[in-house]
Design a protein around this motif. Sequence first.
Motif, short mmCIF file in Angstrom:
data_model
loop_
_atom_site.label_atom_id
_atom_site.label_comp_id
_atom_site.label_asym_id
_atom_site.label_seq_id
_atom_site.Cartn_x
_atom_site.Cartn_y
_atom_site.Cartn_z
N MET A 177 3.54 9.82 -6.15
CA MET A 177 4.28 9.12 -4.21
C MET A 177 3.02 10.20 -3.58
SD MET A 177 7.80 9.55 -4.35
CE MET A 177 8.05 8.97 -2.58
N LYS A 178 2.14 11.13 -4.67
CA LYS A 178 1.52 12.45 -3.21
C LYS A 178 0.24 11.05 -2.93
CE LYS A 178 4.35 16.60 -4.16
NZ LYS A 178 3.76 18.43 -5.69
N ARG A 179 0.29 11.15 -3.92
CA ARG A 179 -1.20 10.20 -4.23
C ARG A 179 -1.21 8.91 -3.40
NH1 ARG A 179 -2.05 7.18 -8.42
NH2 ARG A 179 -0.96 8.00 -9.70
N GLY A 180 -0.47 8.55 -2.98
CA GLY A 180 0.01 7.27 -1.87
C GLY A 180 0.41 8.06 -0.65
N LYS A 181 0.24 9.40 -0.17
CA LYS A 181 0.23 9.92 0.67
C LYS A 181 1.80 10.28 1.76
CE LYS A 181 -4.39 9.61 1.36
NZ LYS A 181 -5.47 10.70 1.03
N PHE A 182 2.54 10.41 0.80
CA PHE A 182 3.45 11.14 1.19
C PHE A 182 3.90 12.26 1.00
CE2 PHE A 182 5.22 7.16 -0.59
CZ PHE A 182 5.73 6.03 0.96
N GLU A 225 0.89 5.36 -16.08
CA GLU A 225 0.70 4.05 -15.90
C GLU A 225 1.46 2.70 -15.48
OE1 GLU A 225 -1.98 0.63 -16.10
OE2 GLU A 225 -2.38 2.89 -15.45
N PHE A 226 3.18 3.03 -16.12
CA PHE A 226 4.37 2.19 -15.74
C PHE A 226 4.55 2.59 -14.48
CE2 PHE A 226 8.49 1.82 -14.91
CZ PHE A 226 8.30 0.13 -15.82
N ILE A 227 4.16 3.96 -13.78
CA ILE A 227 4.54 3.86 -12.98
C ILE A 227 4.18 2.86 -11.40
CG2 ILE A 227 5.25 5.80 -10.26
CD1 ILE A 227 6.44 7.61 -12.33
N ASP A 228 2.58 3.10 -11.58
CA ASP A 228 1.32 1.85 -11.12
C ASP A 228 1.92 0.97 -11.10
OD1 ASP A 228 0.08 4.73 -9.64
OD2 ASP A 228 -1.45 4.65 -11.67
N GLU A 229 2.34 0.15 -12.38
CA GLU A 229 2.32 -1.06 -12.59
C GLU A 229 3.19 -1.76 -11.93
OE1 GLU A 229 2.02 -2.04 -16.83
OE2 GLU A 229 -0.21 -1.54 -17.00
N VAL A 233 5.75 3.31 -5.74
CA VAL A 233 5.47 3.84 -4.61
C VAL A 233 4.59 2.80 -3.80
CG1 VAL A 233 3.46 5.65 -4.20
CG2 VAL A 233 4.71 5.57 -6.17
N GLN A 234 4.25 1.92 -3.57
CA GLN A 234 3.65 0.38 -2.06
C GLN A 234 5.35 0.41 -1.84
OE1 GLN A 234 2.14 0.48 -4.81
NE2 GLN A 234 0.00 1.29 -4.79
N LEU A 235 6.07 0.09 -2.16
CA LEU A 235 7.77 -0.40 -2.13
C LEU A 235 7.67 -0.03 -1.36
CD1 LEU A 235 9.80 -2.68 -2.02
CD2 LEU A 235 10.65 -1.48 -3.96
N ILE A 236 7.84 1.90 -1.99
CA ILE A 236 8.81 2.76 -0.77
C ILE A 236 8.05 2.98 0.76
CG2 ILE A 236 9.09 5.11 -0.80
CD1 ILE A 236 9.32 5.40 -4.00
N ARG A 237 6.71 2.94 0.65
CA ARG A 237 5.93 2.67 1.55
C ARG A 237 6.73 2.08 2.59
NH1 ARG A 237 4.37 6.42 4.13
NH2 ARG A 237 2.05 6.90 2.48
N ASN A 259 13.73 -3.88 -11.07
CA ASN A 259 13.22 -5.00 -10.73
C ASN A 259 13.01 -3.95 -9.49
OD1 ASN A 259 11.87 -7.24 -10.20
ND2 ASN A 259 14.07 -8.15 -10.73
N VAL A 260 11.70 -4.14 -8.68
CA VAL A 260 11.67 -3.36 -7.98
C VAL A 260 11.53 -4.36 -7.05
CG1 VAL A 260 11.15 -0.55 -8.44
CG2 VAL A 260 9.01 -2.07 -8.24
N ASP A 261 10.45 -5.58 -7.47
CA ASP A 261 9.92 -6.15 -6.62
C ASP A 261 11.35 -7.55 -6.31
OD1 ASP A 261 7.82 -6.02 -7.37
OD2 ASP A 261 7.12 -7.66 -9.57
N SER A 262 12.98 -7.70 -6.79
CA SER A 262 13.75 -7.88 -6.27
C SER A 262 14.05 -6.99 -4.75
CB SER A 262 15.25 -7.90 -7.07
OG SER A 262 15.57 -6.40 -7.46
N ILE A 263 13.53 -5.98 -4.65
CA ILE A 263 14.00 -5.24 -3.31
C ILE A 263 12.89 -5.83 -2.16
CG2 ILE A 263 13.78 -3.50 -1.83
CD1 ILE A 263 14.74 -2.02 -5.11
N ARG A 264 11.78 -6.69 -2.32
CA ARG A 264 10.86 -6.48 -0.94
C ARG A 264 11.40 -8.20 -1.20
NH1 ARG A 264 5.74 -5.11 0.31
NH2 ARG A 264 5.52 -3.74 -1.36
N ARG A 265 11.70 -9.05 -1.81
CA ARG A 265 11.99 -9.88 -1.92
C ARG A 265 13.87 -10.39 -0.86
NH1 ARG A 265 16.08 -12.66 -5.04
NH2 ARG A 265 15.66 -11.32 -6.43
N LEU A 266 14.39 -9.24 -1.26
CA LEU A 266 15.57 -9.83 -0.65
C LEU A 266 15.18 -9.24 0.56
CD1 LEU A 266 18.34 -10.18 -0.53
CD2 LEU A 266 19.22 -8.13 -1.04
N ALA A 267 13.92 -8.31 1.63
CA ALA A 267 14.66 -8.08 2.26
C ALA A 267 13.31 -8.59 3.55
CB ALA A 267 13.55 -6.36 2.11
#
Length: 647
Positions: A177-182, A225-229, A233-237, A259-267
Amino acid sequence: MLAPQPHHISATFHRRSPPSAATLHGTGTTSSRPHVYPISSSSPHHHHHPLPDDENDAASTTEKNLLRTHNANSAALLRRHLSTDDHQISHSEIQEKHSQLLKQDQQKLLEISLLSKRTPQFPGSIYANSSLQLVQSVFNGEKSNVNYYEDEVDDEMLVKALEIRRKVTAEIFKECMKRGKFGITYCENLVSKVPEFIDYVMIKAVAMKKLPEFAQSPYNVRAKEFIDESGVVQLIRWLKHNALSYPQIGKLISASRGNVDSIRRLAEWLKSIHVKGRFIGVALTRAGENVLERSVEELDEIIEYLEANGVRSDWLGYVVSRCPEILSFTMDEVKSRTDFYLSMGMDKNDFGTMLFDCPKVFGYLSMEEMNQKVAYLKEFGLDNEDMGRLLAFKPQLMACSIEDRWRPLVKYFYYLGISKDGMRRILTMKPMVFCVDLENTIVPKVQFLRDIGVAEDAIGSVLARFPSLLTYSLYKKIRPVVIFLLTRAGVSQQDVGKVIALQPELLGCSIANKLDHNVKYFLSLGITLPQLGEMVSDFPMLLRYNIDVLRPKYRYLRRMMIRPLEDLIEFPRFLSYSLEGRIIPRHKIMVENRINFKLRYMLASTDEEFDIRVEDAIERRRRFESGVIHEELSDSQDDHTETMSGF
């Protein structure tokens, strides 16, 4: 006198002994280091046993270490060494025993090294702790167990290892997350809200070791590697950009089960039905965990069904924002809840309006609770269609509790003398009364009515006649009107309770836009303030009329009927009758027949009664003109009084 103590060597030593004469003159062979003299507590005579030079040097070295480090173990060893009277241990024997101990330790260490192949150590590894325990057991002289690793690992050890691994994973997540500028604080707060996702990352990172490309990779690399894939982090942003707070983001990520992609899909889907701003986070977090597992097709089916039953498309975003639980229902549940309201005679337009006004009535309650509340309200005499109209007008009723809200209110109304018909009137005219708090809202207003002089048996009728009174503010609406009547309308304190009992609707009138204008109008006619107060006490409705309606009636009274102002003060109800429908026709009849009545007898009667009164007055006038009335006056004084009252 102190009792003799058992003979033992005291732990007290003289740290510095006074130097000898030889030492002072530099001629003796005594060492410049201070001597340590053991002092016995049993006798003033100290027995000093001379030590060999080597042992004396060892004792001095031990003494020096003692002075520098204050090591309790070294001090205890020195005391045992100096207190040995019977057996003297030579320096060579000590070295021999020490060499034997080293040989035994080397053998045991070799035994440990031969137990199994050494594994890489990392934070959270259970083998590191296990090997440490085994080494400690060997050095403590316990029996070594060659099959140690074949035994089942202790549960407590596994829990500790798991906690260490979880902390390591959390730190890796923070670094990503720090690398993602948080910011550091935001990372700390968010990671504390996603323990389930941390465990999910930990499990996936361990499973990745089975893959050939990660077989030799350390745990930290696999977790990163798993967190990046996953793109978390991009979803949190993205969620933060859409005004979601970190507790909401944490709750969503934990509910996604990886399944974090489901959050973006629902939003994105919520945006498509016009859910905006911070309500996206509210809808995502309150819709339920299973909503993230639903497909877009299932959600679209619910929305299309609501649109077909009266919910406009531009209302859907508002409805879902206020009641996201709708999205977690199955189609069968949505249909059954819709049929519940439509079966009460409510049409689709009313249903859509009801759902827009109060979405909670559709999604918050169970079907059992909904049926119980409808059955309770029907006990006041409402039929099925009345219930449909009532809920369409005030759907907030369904959100009220029967036990906590309705039953205490009904008991209080019975205490005030309000009948079931009166309660039905209150329920139909102002259903909001059944939603307000009894102790904080209704009871103080009832007490205020008592305080201003409203009779106890009239309070119930006042509330049943004007139930809106119970929804007004006591200090911003009701009291100012009463004060206005007392100070600016001329109503006496003894009559103000009667005025409110006769016309409680006055409490709902605006002082600036209605009451003040009417008072100024009557005062402009030449009516004094005390006279106005008596007029209002006799006919409180006077202050509620529109001035544009009053002005033509007053003009006709003074110009056409040629009546004095005192007639209006005596009978202020004159202004309540229709000018075209009653005042002008009856006045013409009196003029044509050359008769005259007081305003009270002219207007306060039905047409039949007025015609009879006119015929009697004509007959009396005819008899008076013929002189017959003088003979009748001597026979009946009552007839005279009645005749005179007609003029």
